[in-house]
Design an enzyme around this catalytic site. Structure first.
Site, PDB file in Angstrom:
ATOM      1  N   PRO A  10      45.016  32.266  42.466  1.00 29.65           N
ATOM      2  CA  PRO A  10      45.045  31.903  43.881  1.00 29.65           C
ATOM      3  C   PRO A  10      44.140  32.748  44.776  1.00 29.65           C
ATOM      4  O   PRO A  10      44.020  33.951  44.587  1.00 29.65           O
ATOM      5  CB  PRO A  10      46.515  32.111  44.272  1.00 29.65           C
ATOM      6  CG  PRO A  10      47.078  33.022  43.237  1.00 29.65           C
ATOM      7  CD  PRO A  10      46.332  32.707  41.981  1.00 29.65           C
ATOM      8  N   ASN A  11      43.535  32.048  45.700  1.00 30.58           N
ATOM      9  CA  ASN A  11      42.685  32.615  46.763  1.00 30.58           C
ATOM     10  C   ASN A  11      41.302  33.058  46.281  1.00 30.58           C
ATOM     11  O   ASN A  11      40.456  33.423  47.090  1.00 30.58           O
ATOM     12  CB  ASN A  11      43.390  33.786  47.484  1.00 30.58           C
ATOM     13  CG  ASN A  11      44.717  33.357  48.070  1.00 30.58           C
ATOM     14  OD1 ASN A  11      44.766  32.385  48.826  1.00 30.58           O
ATOM     15  ND2 ASN A  11      45.801  34.022  47.715  1.00 30.58           N
ATOM     16  N   ARG A  18      36.553  35.852  51.803  1.00 33.95           N
ATOM     17  CA  ARG A  18      37.838  36.549  51.839  1.00 33.95           C
ATOM     18  C   ARG A  18      37.631  38.062  51.767  1.00 33.95           C
ATOM     19  O   ARG A  18      37.080  38.568  50.788  1.00 33.95           O
ATOM     20  CB  ARG A  18      38.647  36.109  50.616  1.00 33.95           C
ATOM     21  CG  ARG A  18      39.923  36.858  50.416  1.00 33.95           C
ATOM     22  CD  ARG A  18      40.517  36.564  49.043  1.00 33.95           C
ATOM     23  NE  ARG A  18      41.789  37.217  48.913  1.00 33.95           N
ATOM     24  CZ  ARG A  18      42.393  37.440  47.758  1.00 33.95           C
ATOM     25  NH1 ARG A  18      41.856  37.044  46.628  1.00 33.95           N
ATOM     26  NH2 ARG A  18      43.560  38.053  47.735  1.00 33.95           N
ATOM     27  N   TYR A  23      36.442  42.352  48.242  1.00 32.39           N
ATOM     28  CA  TYR A  23      36.082  41.435  47.161  1.00 32.39           C
ATOM     29  C   TYR A  23      34.589  41.086  47.103  1.00 32.39           C
ATOM     30  O   TYR A  23      34.174  40.321  46.234  1.00 32.39           O
ATOM     31  CB  TYR A  23      36.921  40.153  47.276  1.00 32.39           C
ATOM     32  CG  TYR A  23      38.414  40.410  47.130  1.00 32.39           C
ATOM     33  CD1 TYR A  23      38.937  40.832  45.914  1.00 32.39           C
ATOM     34  CD2 TYR A  23      39.286  40.245  48.207  1.00 32.39           C
ATOM     35  CE1 TYR A  23      40.290  41.076  45.770  1.00 32.39           C
ATOM     36  CE2 TYR A  23      40.642  40.486  48.074  1.00 32.39           C
ATOM     37  CZ  TYR A  23      41.144  40.902  46.857  1.00 32.39           C
ATOM     38  OH  TYR A  23      42.478  41.153  46.699  1.00 32.39           O
ATOM     39  N   ASN A  72      41.757  36.196  35.644  1.00 34.66           N
ATOM     40  CA  ASN A  72      42.149  36.925  36.847  1.00 34.66           C
ATOM     41  C   ASN A  72      43.216  36.072  37.527  1.00 34.66           C
ATOM     42  O   ASN A  72      42.902  35.132  38.269  1.00 34.66           O
ATOM     43  CB  ASN A  72      40.952  37.146  37.779  1.00 34.66           C
ATOM     44  CG  ASN A  72      41.322  38.005  38.983  1.00 34.66           C
ATOM     45  OD1 ASN A  72      42.502  38.263  39.226  1.00 34.66           O
ATOM     46  ND2 ASN A  72      40.320  38.430  39.746  1.00 34.66           N
ATOM     47  N   ALA A  75      47.110  37.184  42.665  1.00 37.41           N
ATOM     48  CA  ALA A  75      48.434  37.635  43.101  1.00 37.41           C
ATOM     49  C   ALA A  75      49.539  37.319  42.084  1.00 37.41           C
ATOM     50  O   ALA A  75      50.529  38.060  41.993  1.00 37.41           O
ATOM     51  CB  ALA A  75      48.765  37.006  44.450  1.00 37.41           C
ATOM     52  N   HIS A  78      51.101  39.912  39.591  1.00 35.66           N
ATOM     53  CA  HIS A  78      52.163  40.847  39.960  1.00 35.66           C
ATOM     54  C   HIS A  78      53.536  40.188  40.046  1.00 35.66           C
ATOM     55  O   HIS A  78      54.525  40.851  40.332  1.00 35.66           O
ATOM     56  CB  HIS A  78      51.827  41.498  41.317  1.00 35.66           C
ATOM     57  CG  HIS A  78      50.380  41.878  41.451  1.00 35.66           C
ATOM     58  ND1 HIS A  78      49.772  42.759  40.583  1.00 35.66           N
ATOM     59  CD2 HIS A  78      49.406  41.471  42.312  1.00 35.66           C
ATOM     60  CE1 HIS A  78      48.494  42.890  40.925  1.00 35.66           C
ATOM     61  NE2 HIS A  78      48.245  42.115  41.972  1.00 35.66           N
ATOM     62  N   ASP A  85      54.132  34.992  29.912  1.00 31.84           N
ATOM     63  CA  ASP A  85      54.651  34.343  28.698  1.00 31.84           C
ATOM     64  C   ASP A  85      53.602  33.419  28.074  1.00 31.84           C
ATOM     65  O   ASP A  85      53.505  33.328  26.845  1.00 31.84           O
ATOM     66  CB  ASP A  85      55.909  33.520  29.019  1.00 31.84           C
ATOM     67  CG  ASP A  85      57.170  34.368  29.114  1.00 31.84           C
ATOM     68  OD1 ASP A  85      57.109  35.583  28.811  1.00 31.84           O
ATOM     69  OD2 ASP A  85      58.231  33.822  29.494  1.00 31.84           O
ATOM     70  N   GLU A  96      42.285  40.507  30.725  1.00 32.28           N
ATOM     71  CA  GLU A  96      42.722  40.483  32.127  1.00 32.28           C
ATOM     72  C   GLU A  96      41.684  41.212  32.965  1.00 32.28           C
ATOM     73  O   GLU A  96      41.298  42.333  32.616  1.00 32.28           O
ATOM     74  CB  GLU A  96      44.087  41.192  32.245  1.00 32.28           C
ATOM     75  CG  GLU A  96      44.574  41.318  33.677  1.00 32.28           C
ATOM     76  CD  GLU A  96      45.868  42.137  33.796  1.00 32.28           C
ATOM     77  OE1 GLU A  96      46.442  42.540  32.752  1.00 32.28           O
ATOM     78  OE2 GLU A  96      46.284  42.395  34.936  1.00 32.28           O
ATOM     79  N   HIS A  98      40.328  42.273  37.079  1.00 31.56           N
ATOM     80  CA  HIS A  98      40.520  42.309  38.526  1.00 31.56           C
ATOM     81  C   HIS A  98      39.260  42.851  39.175  1.00 31.56           C
ATOM     82  O   HIS A  98      38.615  43.760  38.640  1.00 31.56           O
ATOM     83  CB  HIS A  98      41.725  43.181  38.902  1.00 31.56           C
ATOM     84  CG  HIS A  98      42.999  42.629  38.361  1.00 31.56           C
ATOM     85  ND1 HIS A  98      43.607  41.522  38.903  1.00 31.56           N
ATOM     86  CD2 HIS A  98      43.719  42.969  37.269  1.00 31.56           C
ATOM     87  CE1 HIS A  98      44.676  41.227  38.182  1.00 31.56           C
ATOM     88  NE2 HIS A  98      44.770  42.086  37.178  1.00 31.56           N
ATOM     89  N   SER A 100      39.084  44.193  42.358  1.00 29.72           N
ATOM     90  CA  SER A 100      39.392  45.464  43.028  1.00 29.72           C
ATOM     91  C   SER A 100      40.193  46.361  42.087  1.00 29.72           C
ATOM     92  O   SER A 100      40.768  45.889  41.097  1.00 29.72           O
ATOM     93  CB  SER A 100      40.209  45.181  44.295  1.00 29.72           C
ATOM     94  OG  SER A 100      41.456  44.577  43.948  1.00 29.72           O
ATOM     95  N   ARG A 105      45.445  50.412  45.405  1.00 24.98           N
ATOM     96  CA  ARG A 105      45.928  49.594  46.522  1.00 24.98           C
ATOM     97  C   ARG A 105      47.460  49.669  46.609  1.00 24.98           C
ATOM     98  O   ARG A 105      48.059  50.614  46.106  1.00 24.98           O
ATOM     99  CB  ARG A 105      45.409  48.162  46.342  1.00 24.98           C
ATOM    100  CG  ARG A 105      43.864  48.117  46.298  1.00 24.98           C
ATOM    101  CD  ARG A 105      43.335  46.720  46.123  1.00 24.98           C
ATOM    102  NE  ARG A 105      43.665  45.880  47.268  1.00 24.98           N
ATOM    103  CZ  ARG A 105      43.573  44.548  47.255  1.00 24.98           C
ATOM    104  NH1 ARG A 105      43.142  43.931  46.156  1.00 24.98           N
ATOM    105  NH2 ARG A 105      43.893  43.839  48.326  1.00 24.98           N
ATOM    106  N   ARG A 109      50.836  45.967  43.704  1.00 26.31           N
ATOM    107  CA  ARG A 109      49.718  45.527  42.863  1.00 26.31           C
ATOM    108  C   ARG A 109      49.578  46.358  41.588  1.00 26.31           C
ATOM    109  O   ARG A 109      48.716  46.109  40.756  1.00 26.31           O
ATOM    110  CB  ARG A 109      48.392  45.590  43.642  1.00 26.31           C
ATOM    111  CG  ARG A 109      48.342  44.646  44.820  1.00 26.31           C
ATOM    112  CD  ARG A 109      46.974  44.659  45.486  1.00 26.31           C
ATOM    113  NE  ARG A 109      47.087  44.225  46.860  1.00 26.31           N
ATOM    114  CZ  ARG A 109      47.077  42.939  47.260  1.00 26.31           C
ATOM    115  NH1 ARG A 109      46.941  41.973  46.393  1.00 26.31           N
ATOM    116  NH2 ARG A 109      47.204  42.642  48.553  1.00 26.31           N
TER     117      ARG A 109
HETATM  118  C1  DQA Z   1      42.905  40.677  42.443  1.00 24.57           C
HETATM  119  C2  DQA Z   1      43.919  41.739  42.844  1.00 24.57           C
HETATM  120  C3  DQA Z   1      45.237  41.117  43.244  1.00 24.57           C
HETATM  121  O1  DQA Z   1      46.170  42.112  43.615  1.00 24.57           O
HETATM  122  C4  DQA Z   1      45.039  40.179  44.414  1.00 24.57           C
HETATM  123  O2  DQA Z   1      46.256  39.538  44.737  1.00 24.57           O
HETATM  124  C5  DQA Z   1      43.947  39.194  44.212  1.00 24.57           C
HETATM  125  C6  DQA Z   1      42.733  39.615  43.525  1.00 24.57           C
HETATM  126  C7  DQA Z   1      41.517  41.272  42.165  1.00 24.57           C
HETATM  127  O3  DQA Z   1      40.749  40.616  41.478  1.00 24.57           O
HETATM  128  O4  DQA Z   1      41.207  42.360  42.641  1.00 24.57           O
HETATM  129  O5  DQA Z   1      44.008  38.071  44.698  1.00 24.57           O
HETATM  130  O6  DQA Z   1      43.357  40.053  41.237  1.00 24.57           O
END
Ligand code: DQA
Length: 138
Positions: A10-11, A18, A23, A72, A75, A78, A85, A96, A98, A100, A105, A109
């Site tokens: 998401p996002n 954003r 980011y 990735n 959110a 977390h 699963d 995995e 990320h 950031s 943070r 997170r």
């Molecule tokens: C993220 C870190 C997450 O905590 C956050 O909710 C994101 C992006 C990252 O790529 O840094 O949406 O996964």
């Protein structure tokens, strides 16, 4: 050709707009075209969804045939026992990533439901985190 897929949660469709201080200001589609060309020995697919169940469905769909998954889950990392699963249930190795450094943070997170089931974790290198994950499959 070996197939990799990048799955973004998401996002992350808003990358470039954003919170660019966190980011960056490059859109994911621009970044993707660069890495696709650079690592053209792989087929690199891309999927993004803001919906938890769609991310789980995609993991099921690719998780027994693809060579590698770069995830990735944003959110949902977390919060989502379901995505954790799914990563555990499939056979394809998952890296995995990320953008950031989640450990520098907020405390919420610091917890990941994915990490325990991932082959590896790459955190905090900006969009380069994805490239490092691709390199791990070379
Ligand atoms: C993220 C870190 C997450 O905590 C956050 O909710 C994101 C992006 C990252 O790529 O840094 O949406 O996964």
């Amino acid at each position: 050709m070996k197939k990799l897929i990048i799955i973004n949660g998401p996002n992350l469709n808003l990358l470039s707009k954003r919170e660019p201080k966190i980011y960056g200001s490059l859109s994911f589609i621009e970044f993707l075209s660069v890495v696709k060309e650079k690592y053209s020995n792989f087929q690199i697919d891309y999927f993004q969804s803001n919906i938890e169940g769609e991310l789980i469905d995609k993991l099921h769909e690719v998780g027994f045939t693809y060579y590698g998954i770069i995830l990735n889950s944003a959110a949902y990392t977390h919060t989502s026992v379901g995505i954790g699963d799914a990563v555990k249930a499939i056979e394809t190795p998952v890296i995995e990533v990320h953008i950031s450094n989640t450990f520098s943070r907020e405390k919420f997170r610091h917890k990941s439901y994915i990490s325990a089931h991932a082959k590896g974790v790459i955190i905090g290198f900006g969009l380069q985190s994805y490239e490092l994950a691709i390199q791990s499959f070379l």
